[in-house]
Design an enzyme around this catalytic site. Structure first.
Site, PDB file in Angstrom:
ATOM      1  N   ARG A   1      15.483  -2.376  -2.920  1.00 29.21           N
ATOM      2  CA  ARG A   1      14.168  -2.608  -3.529  1.00 29.21           C
ATOM      3  C   ARG A   1      14.335  -2.949  -5.006  1.00 29.21           C
ATOM      4  NH1 ARG A   1      10.323  -0.497  -0.350  1.00 29.21           N
ATOM      5  NH2 ARG A   1       9.119  -2.120  -1.367  1.00 29.21           N
TER       6      ARG A   1
ATOM      7  N   PRO B   1       0.811  -1.226   0.000  1.00 28.00           N
ATOM      8  CA  PRO B   1       0.000   0.000   0.000  1.00 28.00           C
ATOM      9  C   PRO B   1       0.845   1.276   0.000  1.00 28.00           C
ATOM     10  CG  PRO B   1      -0.663  -1.511   1.755  1.00 28.00           C
ATOM     11  CD  PRO B   1       0.636  -2.007   1.211  1.00 28.00           C
ATOM     12  N   GLU B   2       0.573   2.120  -0.979  1.00 26.41           N
ATOM     13  CA  GLU B   2       1.200   3.442  -1.044  1.00 26.41           C
ATOM     14  C   GLU B   2       0.083   4.478  -0.986  1.00 26.41           C
ATOM     15  OE1 GLU B   2       4.157   3.723  -4.176  1.00 26.41           O
ATOM     16  OE2 GLU B   2       4.571   1.589  -4.058  1.00 26.41           O
TER      17      GLU B   2
ATOM     18  N   LYS C   1       1.459   7.381   3.845  1.00 30.66           N
ATOM     19  CA  LYS C   1       0.885   6.030   3.886  1.00 30.66           C
ATOM     20  C   LYS C   1       0.178   5.743   5.211  1.00 30.66           C
ATOM     21  CE  LYS C   1       4.926   4.489   1.255  1.00 30.66           C
ATOM     22  NZ  LYS C   1       6.096   3.602   1.316  1.00 30.66           N
TER      23      LYS C   1
ATOM     24  N   ARG D   1       1.596  -9.953   6.437  1.00 33.34           N
ATOM     25  CA  ARG D   1       3.001 -10.047   6.859  1.00 33.34           C
ATOM     26  C   ARG D   1       3.301  -9.321   8.158  1.00 33.34           C
ATOM     27  NH1 ARG D   1       6.452  -8.977   1.574  1.00 33.34           N
ATOM     28  NH2 ARG D   1       8.163  -9.319   3.020  1.00 33.34           N
TER      29      ARG D   1
END
Ligand SMILES: [Zn+2]
Length: 266
Positions: free
Chosen positions: A256, A2-3, A59, A112
């Protein structure tokens, strides 16, 4: 992951279904998501209360309680907020559930567990404490402000876009899309960009985040609704540049996985 656009979707879920309704009961299914706060304290703080206003910063989602404090939600890598009519259809990995009066529940899910749900006294001091920079879509965060934030920074442009202390809301996926549309290679030092490129970067940032919100980021099948020429649907192994059809380059930047077109982005 989610951004900003996804969290904006969760904000709408909360506004449409959870505002001004009494929280009848609170179910904490995994207290690890609360960090230092005990499930008992968390539950006692929310039970019988109402959420009266919602704001998003980067966020993070913050919902004001009718009594003291704010409920804070951070979604980490895999979190979401869903409204369910019946507890029987509780989504997998629900960690916290707020059951509302007159049926329906807000379910915070997180597979997670990299995220946090909490209670804070004040939204502004929470944002300051998290060291969050201005929200990427804050109207006050205009081009001169963006320029000032980038001034003197000597890192690659992708890491800068993802640095929540400089600009809050952008992560791995949208930084790739922004850089693709601005035709800038992710590893370019932000100090090396011309004023015109920096302006383009700023304009694409706003445009892409707004478009993603309009296309329903955070909901199902959203990727298919993104405009033609978006990198997002191709952002996978074996993906091709939507502009020149070159195979996308996949590499690591700051830990990333980044995707870019070696021909269109320089
Ligand atoms: Zn290309």
């Amino acid at each position: 992951m989610p951004e900003l656009p996804d969290v904006e979707h969760f904000k709408r879920v909360l506004v449409q279904n959870g505002l001004d309704r009494i929280i009848k009961s609170v179910v904490v299914k995994d207290a690890r998501i609360l960090g230092e706060v005990s499930a008992e304290a968390f539950t006692a703080h929310l039970r019988g209360r109402r959420l009266v206003a919602v704001r998003r910063h980067g966020k993070h989602l913050l919902a004001k309680l009718d009594a003291d404090g704010w409920l804070t939600l951070h979604f980490g890598l895999s979190g979401a907020l869903e409204f369910i009519q019946s507890r029987d259809v509780e989504p997998p990995f629900t960690r916290v559930r707020l059951d509302l009066i007159d049926d329906g529940s807000l379910a915070y899910t997180n597979k997670r567990m990299l995220g946090r749900v909490g209670i804070v006294e004040d939204a502004a001091s929470f944002i300051a404490g998290e060291k969050l920079g201005p929200d990427a879509l804050d109207p006050a965060f205009d081009f001169p402000a963006f320029q000032a934030a980038a001034e003197g920074v000597k890192r690659d442009v992708k890491s800068v876009l993802m640095d929540q202390e400089i600009i809050a809301g952008i992560g791995n996926i949208y930084s790739d899309e922004i850089l693709f549309q601005a035709r800038i290679a992710p590893t370019t030092g932000i100090a090396k960009l011309s004023p015109a490129q920096l302006k383009q970067l700023f304009l694409e940032t706003r445009k892409i985040l707004k478009t993603a919100i309009e296309c329903g980021a955070g909901s199902e099948q959203f990727v298919e609704r993104m405009p033609r020429g978006s990198l997002l649907p191709e952002r996978k192994k074996g993906g091709h540049c939507p502009r020149c059809r070159s195979p996308l380059k996949i590499f690591k930047v700051g830990g990333r996985t980044a995707y870019c077109c070696p021909r269109c982005q320089s």
